[in-house]
Write a protein that holds these residues in place. Sequence first.
Motif, short mmCIF file in Angstrom:
data_model
loop_
_atom_site.label_atom_id
_atom_site.label_comp_id
_atom_site.label_asym_id
_atom_site.label_seq_id
_atom_site.Cartn_x
_atom_site.Cartn_y
_atom_site.Cartn_z
N ILE A 120 0.54 -5.18 -3.62
CA ILE A 120 0.54 -3.53 -3.53
C ILE A 120 -0.31 -3.14 -2.24
O ILE A 120 -1.40 -3.37 -2.15
CB ILE A 120 -0.17 -2.85 -4.74
CG1 ILE A 120 0.72 -3.44 -5.96
CG2 ILE A 120 -0.17 -1.44 -4.70
CD1 ILE A 120 2.25 -2.76 -6.06
N SER A 121 0.23 -2.59 -1.38
CA SER A 121 -0.26 -2.18 0.03
C SER A 121 -0.49 -0.54 -0.15
O SER A 121 -0.56 0.00 -1.15
CB SER A 121 0.40 -2.58 1.15
OG SER A 121 -0.12 -2.29 2.32
N SER A 122 0.10 0.16 0.89
CA SER A 122 0.25 1.47 1.01
C SER A 122 1.01 2.11 2.39
O SER A 122 1.08 1.15 3.20
CB SER A 122 -1.16 2.04 1.13
OG SER A 122 -1.24 3.31 1.67
N GLN A 123 1.56 3.27 2.22
CA GLN A 123 2.14 3.68 3.40
C GLN A 123 1.15 3.77 4.51
O GLN A 123 1.50 3.89 5.74
CB GLN A 123 2.87 5.05 3.26
CG GLN A 123 1.79 6.21 2.85
CD GLN A 123 2.56 7.50 2.54
OE1 GLN A 123 3.93 7.65 2.49
NE2 GLN A 123 1.67 8.39 2.11
N MET A 124 -0.29 3.95 4.06
CA MET A 124 -1.23 4.08 4.98
C MET A 124 -1.48 2.59 5.74
O MET A 124 -2.18 2.59 6.71
CB MET A 124 -2.77 4.32 4.31
CG MET A 124 -2.58 5.62 3.64
SD MET A 124 -3.80 6.39 2.60
CE MET A 124 -5.18 6.45 3.82
N ALA A 125 -0.67 1.78 5.38
CA ALA A 125 -0.63 0.45 6.33
C ALA A 125 0.00 0.56 7.49
O ALA A 125 -0.09 -0.30 8.30
CB ALA A 125 -0.03 -0.78 5.42
N SER A 126 1.09 1.46 7.63
CA SER A 126 2.00 1.49 8.72
C SER A 126 1.16 1.82 9.96
O SER A 126 0.75 2.90 10.09
CB SER A 126 3.19 2.59 8.29
OG SER A 126 3.96 3.06 9.26
N HIS A 166 4.66 0.21 -1.19
CA HIS A 166 3.94 1.59 -0.97
C HIS A 166 4.12 2.10 -2.69
O HIS A 166 5.23 2.23 -2.76
CB HIS A 166 4.26 2.26 -0.04
CG HIS A 166 3.83 3.73 -0.13
ND1 HIS A 166 2.68 4.26 -0.51
CD2 HIS A 166 4.66 4.80 -0.45
CE1 HIS A 166 2.57 5.56 -0.75
NE2 HIS A 166 3.75 5.94 -0.64
N PRO A 167 3.09 2.19 -3.52
CA PRO A 167 3.42 2.69 -5.00
C PRO A 167 3.64 4.35 -4.87
O PRO A 167 3.77 4.50 -6.00
CB PRO A 167 2.26 2.38 -5.71
CG PRO A 167 1.02 2.26 -4.63
CD PRO A 167 1.90 2.01 -3.16
#
Length: 215
Positions: A120-126, A166-167
Motif C-alpha cells: 500500500i503506497s499512495s498517489q502521493m508517491a507519484s 493507491h488506496p
Amino acid sequence: MTVLITGANRGIGHALFCTYQQRGDVIGTHRAPDDGAMLELDVTETASHQKLAEKLNDTPLDLLVCNAGIYLDKGQSLSDGFPADMWADSFAANVTGVFLTVQHLLPNLHKAGGAKIAIISSQMASHERAPGGSYIYRASKAAALNLGRNLAADLRPQGIAIGIYHPGWVRTDMGGGAADISVDEAAAGLVARFDALSIETTGCFETWDGRRHPF
C-alpha cells in the motif's frame, strides 16, 4: 488461502482484515501483544519480525499485504518543520518496514506457490503529481513504490507477483473526515485488485478502483 495483513488493527488494514475473514484464513498484525488472529509486529524492529516468522513457522502465505504505515508530517512548515527524527521514523515504518516484512516472510510465500505481495503506497508517491508539501510522507511512499518495483523484478522468476496500490483518499484517522471514500469502499476495491494481480502484471502501480497510476 491464507492472507497476512500488517497494520490490521485500524483504518484500511482493519477493513481488509474483516473482508478476508469472510473469505478464509487471515492473519492480522499490530504493535500490541498477540490477540486471537492479531499477532504482534512492530514493522520497524528486526527482532519483532523474527519473532513473527518463528510464530508462523511453516505456514504458507498466499497473499502478504504490507499496509502498516505512518503519516507524521501533515501540516508541517517548510520554514521550521520536518525534523530529522520525523524523517527517520517515517522511513523506518513506511519503507524499511515493508522490506523487512517481505524479507522475513519470503519463506512462507515460497511455500504457498504463486504467492502475491500487495504494497500500500499512495498517489502521493507519484513524481508526475507533485503539488508540494508533506515532503516526508511523499518521499517515503515514493521509496516504497520504488522498492516494490525492484522487488517485482527480483521475485518474478520465483513466481511471486507484487502490486503497488493507491488506496484512494479514505475517511480514516490518517485521511480525515473530508476524504472521498469509506474504508469499506477502499477495501472492496483493493481486494479486487489483489485478486486480479498476476505474474503478468507484477510491478503494477494501480488505484483502488483499477486505474493505472502514473509513476
